[in-house]
Design an enzyme around this catalytic site. Structure first.
Site, short mmCIF file in Angstrom:
data_model
loop_
_atom_site.label_atom_id
_atom_site.label_comp_id
_atom_site.label_asym_id
_atom_site.label_seq_id
_atom_site.Cartn_x
_atom_site.Cartn_y
_atom_site.Cartn_z
N ARG B 125 0.77 -1.14 0.48
CA ARG B 125 0.01 0.36 -0.01
C ARG B 125 0.84 1.39 -0.22
NH1 ARG B 125 -3.90 -2.52 4.45
NH2 ARG B 125 -5.53 -4.11 2.97
N SER B 279 17.50 30.18 8.52
CA SER B 279 18.88 30.09 9.38
C SER B 279 18.73 30.13 10.88
CB SER B 279 20.58 30.41 9.14
OG SER B 279 21.22 30.56 10.18
N LYS B 285 21.57 33.77 5.19
CA LYS B 285 21.39 32.46 4.74
C LYS B 285 20.28 31.21 3.98
CE LYS B 285 24.01 29.34 5.59
NZ LYS B 285 24.93 27.91 6.58
N ASN B 287 19.74 27.54 3.47
CA ASN B 287 20.14 26.38 2.90
C ASN B 287 19.43 24.97 1.96
OD1 ASN B 287 21.76 26.82 4.87
ND2 ASN B 287 20.67 27.02 7.13
N ARG B 318 10.85 -21.11 11.68
CA ARG B 318 10.63 -19.88 12.24
C ARG B 318 11.83 -19.60 13.04
NH1 ARG B 318 5.95 -18.67 15.08
NH2 ARG B 318 4.70 -20.92 14.87
#
Lengths: 460, 460, 460, 460
Positions: B125, B279, B285, B287, B318
Site C-alpha cells: 500500500r 537559519s 543564509k 539552506n 521460524r
C-alpha cells in the site's frame, strides 16, 4: 522513527524498549531538553555577565512554564521549513518571554548547539535507568555464576559437545561481557558534552567570554565541557554508539546462549515468568520470548551503530545531512539497548536451570566428552599426536557401535598398555577435568564486585 | 521506533517521511492490515470449503467493525507475553465474533503468517504513493534534462573542474538513476507475497487444501502467491530492502549534487520554495533544506538495509530473533525512502537553475577546462602522451601566471607549430566539445518515457 | 585486501573463496581485464572510424602481448601518485605500442571508464563459475527435497519443537531460497555494462560517434550497453551487491540449519567428507566445517554490501572517494559469495541425513508435537480457544509428569467427552498431519526445473 | 581478502594501506605470530612447572627456526579440512620438534587460543606504526592550527558561507578529532589480551595452574592478561574495531574538508607533493589524491566495523562462524585505518594553504557573512527577532542587487536609526568577530601537547 509520548507506547515499542529508559527518549523529552538547554544557556550567560540577569530569569521562567506539555505535532510540522525543530522551538520561546528578554533568547547559539546538547542530555538521562538495568543484569549473572560454579554441563564448540565445563563458568562469561560493556558505556556517558559554538564554532557573539560560558553551561546541565566546539567532531557520538552496540552484543550473548540451551533437545534452561511465551497455534510451546527479543535487538544494533559511523564525517563547520542522519538512529539505539538490558536482567533473574538435564546430556555421549582428558592421560607415554589419534579412533568406534567410550578404551590393548583401568576411570570423571573453572568464576565475580557502584546497588 | 498514528506525526518524522506514504505505515495501519489478513483468510478458506461460509462472514464482519480504531497502546502492552502483537490481536478478534465462528478465527495460521502478510500489505500500500512520488521526481528531472540540454557548465571530477558538460546531461544522469531504482522497486513490490504456512509451513490444519487457499488468499489481498511458505526464506524482504535502498541512493545522488552546486562559491542552483532554509542565527543564509534531508535519508538507508540482510538467515521453520529484527527497520526504510522520494520530487520541481552563473564559473578557469580538447587537437601531430604533457605544462603555467590558457598556448612555439590560432580557438570553444551529450540526454528521456505507467502519469 | 595471484592463495582465502571463482578475481585478472578493455576500445573505435585500423590492431596486439604476466607489484606502487592503477597501466601500454598508434591508446577514455569496465568484466567472468556452483547447490538441494519428501522430523520454531514436517520440505525451502537468489544474481549479471563516457561523460573526444562506439564496445566485451555513461549512477553496482548478498544469505540459511541439525543433541544431519572437521584438541569431534565457513560468509556479506550502498552516492561527474571505496569490497563480495556457493553445493552433495534420528527426536517429546493436531480435533466441539487452552494444559501436565501426551489426553474427561481414543490416536499420528508438505515440495522442484539453464546443467 | 607478503603489495593495497603497518599484518606475519604464541606458551608452562623445561626450549627453538619463511600457500590449502590454519600449523610444528617435546606442543590449547592471541599480537604490533602515524598527523594538524590561528576564512554550514572563522580553528577541530580517536585506539590496544582457555575455557589440561600460565603468557607476549578466557566474549575485539573506525572517521573529516576546500571554485587549500594527482585524460587537473583515498577509507571502515559487531555474539563455548567472520575484516580494518592515518599525516604535512584566496572568498559575498555581527549590533535596540529579520531583509536585498551588504545597511533608515556608520563598519570587520577562536585553538593545542607520548615524539 520516533514518537511523541515514548517509544514504549508504540506498537512494537514495548517489545524492544523499556518504559523507564524510553520515558527519557520520547519526543516530549527531547523538546523539554531543548528548553532545559535554553534556560541553562541564559543562566550561564547571566553568570558570566553576557546576558542581563533579569532577562535570564525571564527566559528560564518561560522555559519552565512551557516545559509541561509541548505540542509535538505542531512543532514538528513547523520544523520542515528550517530543516530542524530548534528554529520553531526558539521562535515560540521568544514569543513567550517579555519584551526585555527577547534579544537574549538563544543568544549566540545555533540550532545545532541546542539540539546536540539536548540529545546529550536525554542520552545522559536515559543512561541512568539503562546502567541500572545493566547492573541488575550483571548481579543476576553473578548470582548464577556463584550458585552454579560446580554444576557440570557440556561445553559446546561449533555446535558440538566438546568437553565439560560448569554452568557457573558459562554465567561468569555472560557476567564479564556485561561488565566490560557497562564500563565502556559509563565512560561514553561521562564524555557526553554540551555543545555551544554558535554558527561556526567561534562563539563570535560572546566576545571572549565563550569558554567561561561553556564551562558554566556544562556545570548547569551536568554534562562535560568540551575542549572546543564539536559541531563537526563526532567522536563523542561514535563512542556512545559503539558502547551501546557493545551492550547489545553482551546482552545478545546471554540471550543467544539461552535460546540454544532452551532448545527442546537440550532443555538445560528455560525462561521463567508465568504466562509468557505461549504460542498462537501451538498449545504446548513455551517460547523463550525475552531471549528472542534480546537477540533481535543484538541484530539491529550494529546497523544503527554503522549508520552513525557512516555519518561520522561532518564537513566544514556544520554538516549537510550527516548531522541530521544521527538523530533518530541515536535515539533508537538508546531505546533498543535499554530494552535489551532490562530484558536481559529479567531473563537472568528468573532463569530456570535444570542441572539434572545438564548431567544427563553429558552422559548421552557415553564419555566422548572426556576424550581430551583421556588423550592427556595417554600423551606422556604415546606422544601427544599419537594419543590424540588413538583416542579419536576409539571415540569414532564408540560412536559407531553406540557404546560408551570407556568400553572401547578398556578393550583396546594400545590403551591398556599405557594406562590402568583406574587411571582411565579417573580420566573419565567429569568433575576432575574442570581445570581452573572455579578460579575463573571467582575472578569474574571479583571484577564485578570491585566495579559495582553504590548508586546502582540500591536498585537491584 | 514506530508510532501509533503515523511516523509523520512524530518529532523528526515530518523531516524524513511523507504524510501520504506514512499513512500506510502507521501502527494503526499495521493493526488494520492484520485484520484485513484475518478476514481474507476466513473468506479464502470458506471459498475452498475449509471454513463454513457463515463463520467466514462473521469473522470478516468483526474485522471490519474492529478496523476503525485499534487501541494500539493496549495491544502493544499485551503483546509482550507472546513476543508479537498477533497473539492478543487474535484473542480480541476471537472474543468479538459469535460463538459459532470462533473455531475458525486465524484457522490454520501462525502469528508469523499474519504479521508477514500484514507487513507485505502495508508495504504494498505504501508503494503506491511512493512510486508515484518517484515518478514525479523522474518527470521533474526529465523536464530539467530536456530544458537544459544545451546549457553548459563545468563537469567536476574529484572536486575539480574537469571539462565542460551540460546541465541537461547532469539532470539526465539523475533521471536515469531514479528510473533504474524505480524499476527495481516495482519488481520488488510485485514480488510481495502472502505468507500462509501454519506453525511449521505445512498447513497441516488444512489437509490438502493448502495451496488452493494460499492462491485464493493472495487474490483476495492483491499480493503474489508464493511457491511455498516463506517463513524462513526472506529473499522477498531482501529484494524489497535492496530496492528501497537503491531509491534512497538515487535520490541522494540528486540531493548531493544540489548541495554541491548550491554552495556559496558555486551558486549554480538553489532550492526554490518561499521561506524555506532560513537559519536561526544567520539572517542571510538560505539552506538547501530538502537536499540536506534527502542526503540524510541516503546515509541512513544502507544501515537499515544492512540490518535486514544481516537478519536474513532465519533458522529452522521460524527464527529466534531474526524475524523480530525485521519489523521496525523495514517500516523505517519504507518511510525514509518515501520521504526521500517525495522531497526529491519537490526539490527538482522548484529547483532554481542559474545558467549564467554556470557559464561564468566555466570562464573563471581561463579555458583550462578545454585542456582535453586542446590535447586532442595536438595529439595527432605530437603524440598523445606528448600532447597531454605539453598541455599540462601550459595549463600549469597559465594557472601560475593567472592568465587564460589561450594566452599561454598561442605563445608557445611547440603549440603554434602544431596548430593554427583558429584551430586553437575552435578547440577552446566549449559548445564544440560536448561530444554525445545531447544524444545521451535524448536516450535517457526515451528510456523514461517508455517506462512511464498510465496510472502514475495522472498523479504527477 | 586483494592479492596478486588469487584470493584463494592467501592464508584465509581457501577458507572463504573458491579457486574457480577466485581465478577470475585476482589482481592479475583485473590487470588483464584492463587491457582487454583497452584492446576492445581500440577495435570498437576503429570499427566506427574514430581510430585508424592499423593503430587499433597495434594496440590490441600490444594488449595481448602484455597480457601474460603483469607485474602487479610495480604497477601497484606506481598507482599511488594518480590514485588508481589505470594511469600507470595506460602509460606502460602506450610505451609498448608503435609510435603511430600511441595517440590512439585509451582514446577518449578516462581512468574510471577502464576500471569500471574491467571490474564489470571480471565480475561477469566470475559469475560463470559462481552461477554454476549455485546451480549445483540447487540441484543437490532438489535431490534432497525429492528423496526425503516423506521423511518426518520435528519442525522447530523459536528453537522449540513445534510440529511435524518433512526433511524434504526443509530442503525445498533451502532450494527455493537458492533459486530466488540465483535469479536475482543472473539479472544483475546481465545488467553489467561497459563504462565509456570520457572525463565528464560526454565522450567529447569522439565527436558524435559516442553511442555507436559504446554499443560496439559492449558487443566486443559481451557486456550490456548503458543508456548513458554511469560514472556516478551506481545502480548496477548496487544491484550486483544486493544479489550477491542475497546469495550469501540463501547459502547461509542452508548452513545455519545444518549447524543446528548437526548439534550433538540433535544429530539429524552430519557433514560428509572424509577427514574433515577434526579438532586440534578434541579427538572425538567432527565439526561441520563447511557449514561454519558458509555461516561466516553470510555474516560478512551484509557489511560489504552496506559499504557499497553507503558509497552509492557519487557526486558530480566522478566521485571523490565513493568510487575508490567500491573496488575491494566488490571483489571481496564476489569472492566470498563464490566460496559460499561452492561450499554449499559440496555440503549438500555429501550431507549425511539420519532419518532414524529424526523420528526418534520426534518421539522424545511424547506426542507434544501433535498438540496442534489434537487441538484441531477438539476445536469443533469445544471452540478453538478452549481447545487450545485445554491441550496446553494437558501438554504442560504431560511435560511435568514426564508421560506421553496420549496418556494425559485419554485420562482427561473433558477430552474424552469430545473425542474417541481412536480419534485421538489418529490425531497423534505424525504422518497424517503433514498438510500440503508434499505439494509444496513438488512446487519448489518444478520451479527449480523450469529455471535450470542448459549451460549450467552440463556442469553439475 | 588477505595476502601472503603484505596488503601493500597487492594491486589496490598501496592505495589504501601503508607499508609499515601492513608489514605487521601480512599472512606471513600472522603465521609467525602463531609460532610466537606456541613458543611463549611452552615457555610460560615451563615456568609454571606444567611442561618440562627442555621440551619448552625445544619447542621455542623449533618455532624460531620455522619462523623465517612460512609456506603460506601450502598451509592455507591444508587448513580447509579443519576450518582454520592452526591445525596444520601445529601439526607441522609437532613434526619439527624432537620426540621428547612433542606431547607438549600446543599443550592444553585449542585452535582459537592460538589464532586469537596471534591476531592480538599482530594487531598490537601494527598499532605501533599506526599510532606513530596518527601522532604525526596530529602534530601536523597542530602546526597548521598554530600557524593559521588568525587567518580568517569563511565558516561554512550546510554548504553555505555562514560566518567568519580562522583556518587555525579548522585545523584545531581536525587535531582534536584525531587526538580523541587516538586516545580510544591506545586504550583498545592496551586491552588486547592473550587468549588461553583450552577447548571450552576451563584449561582442563593444566589442572589448577591455568591462571598462573595465562599471566605468564601475557607477560611473555606483552599483551594483557584477561580476567577469564574470552573465546566467546568479544568485547575486546569490538573495542578495537570501534576505535579503528573512529580513527578512520577522524582522518576522513580532515580529508573531506580538504576535498571541499580544494574545489576549483574554492581553492583555499591544495595537496602538495610533486607529480601527484595527475589525470589520465585531463592535463590541467591536480586531484587531491591523498584526501580522496582517505575519504574512501572512511567510507569503508564502518561496514567492516559493523561486520565485527554483527558477528559479536558468539554462542556457547566457541562460535560456529561468528569467530571465522572476524579474521579478515579485523585485519582489513587495521590495514585500512593504518593507511588512512599515514596518508592523513602526509597530506597535512604538505598541505598548501592559500590564505589570500581565503580572504578573497570572504569578500565575494559582499559582507553577508557578517550578518550575525550586524544583527547582534541591532538586537539591543530592535529586539533579537526584529534585528534578525531586518538584517535578513537587507542581506536578501544586497544579494538581489549584487551590492555589498554595507551599502544596503547604510541606506536603510531602520538600520541607521539604530546604529552609526562607524558602528556598522566595526560590525562588518571580520577580524573583530572571531569570538573565542584563538582560545579554542590554544585549548586544542594544549590538550594535544599534554597527551603526546615520548616514544611517539621521536618519530614525528
Amino acid at each position: 522513527m520516533r514518537r511523541s509520548s515514548s517509544p514504549s507506547e508504540s506498537l512494537f515499542g514495548p517489545l524492544f524498549g523499556d518504559p523507564a529508559v524510553d520515558a527519557e527518549l520520547s519526543d516530549a523529552a527531547v523538546l523539554r531538553a531543548m528548553l532545559d538547554v535554553e534556560a541553562a544557556l541564559a543562566r550561564a550567560q547571566a553568570a558570566c555577565g553576557v546576558v542581563p540577569a533579569p532577562a535570564a530569569e525571564a527566559i528560564a521562567a518561560a522555559c519552565a512554564a512551557r516545559d509541561a506539555d509541548p505540542d509535538v505535532r505542531s512543532l514538528a510540522g513547523r520544523s520542515q521549513a528550517a530543516g530542524n525543530p530548534v528554529v520553531p522551538r526558539v521562535r515560540d520561546l521568544t514569543a513567550a518571554v517579555p519584551e526585555h528578554a527577547r534579544p537574549f533568547v538563544h543568544h549566540g547559539a545555533t540550532s545545532q548547539d541546542v539540539l546536540d546538547t539536548a540529545l546529550a542530555l536525554v542520552a545522559r538521562r536515559s543512561l541512568g535507568p539503562l546502567l541500572r538495568a545493566l547492573a541488575g543484569a550483571g548481579d543476576a549473572a553473578a548470582d548464577l555464576a556463584d550458585r552454579h560454579r560446580a554444576d557440570v554441563l557440556a561445553g559446546r564448540t561449533l555446535g558440538q559437545q566438546a568437553a565439560v565445563t560448569t554452568f557457573g563458568m558459562v554465567a561468569a562469561g555472560w557476567l564479564h561481557g556485561l561488565d566490560a560493556a557497562q564500563e565502556a558505556l559509563r565512560a561514553a556517558g561521562d564524555g557526553l558534552a554540551v555543545s555551544f559554538g554558535g554558527p561556526v564554532g567561534t562563539l563570535a557573539a560572546l566576545g571572549g567570554a565563550g569558554p567561561a560560558v561553556v564551562d558554566r553551561l556544562a556545570a548547569e546541565l551536568g554534562l562535560a565541557a568540551p575542549v572546543l566546539p564539536w559541531h563537526t567532531d563526532r567522536q563523542r557520538v561514535l563512542a556512545l554508539a559503539a558502547a551501546l552496540a557493545r551492550v547489545a552484543v553482551a546482552a545478545g550473548k546471554v540471550a543467544g546462549d539461552v535460546v540454544l540451551l532452551a532448545q527442546s533437545e537440550v532443555g538445560e534452561v528455560a525462561e521463567g515468568g508465568d504466562g509468557r511465551g505461549g504460542s498462537s497455534a501451538l498449545p504446548h510451546k513455551r517460547n523463550p520470548v525475552d531471549a528472542v527479543l534480546v537477540t533481535a535487538a543484538a541484530r539491529r544494533a550494529p546497523g544503527l551503530a554503522a549508520t552513525l559511523f557512516a555519518a561520522g564525517v561532518h564537513e566544514h563547520q556544520r554538516a549537510t545531512g550527516a548531522w541530521h542522519a544521527e538523530w533518530e538512529p541515536l535515539l533508537d539505539l538508546l531505546s533498543l539497548t535499554g530494552g535489551a538490558a532490562c530484558r536481559t536482567g529479567a531473563l537472568l533473574g528468573r532463569l530456570r536451570v535444570d542441572t539434572g538435564r545438564m548431567r544427563r546430556n553429558l552422559a548421552a555421549t557415553g564419555g566422548l566428552l572426556m576424550a581430551e582428558s583421556v588423550a592427556a592421560l595417554l600423551a606422556p607415554s604415546l606422544g601427544r599426536t599419537a594419543a590424540h589419534d588413538l583416542v579419536a579412533e576409539c571415540a569414532a568406534d564408540a560412536a559407531r557401535r553406540g557404546v560408551p567410550l570407556r568400553t572401547v578404551l578398556t578393550g583396546d590393548p594400545r590403551v591398556t598398555a599405557a594406562a590402568t583401568a583406574e587411571q582411565i576411570d579417573t580420566a573419565l570423571d567429569e568433575t576432575r577435568w574442570l581445570g581452573s573453572a572455579q578460579q575463573f568464576v571467582t575472578a569474574a565475580l571479583r571484577w564485578h564486585a570491585a566495579r559495582r557502584r553504590p548508586a546502582e546497588e540500591g536498585t537491584t
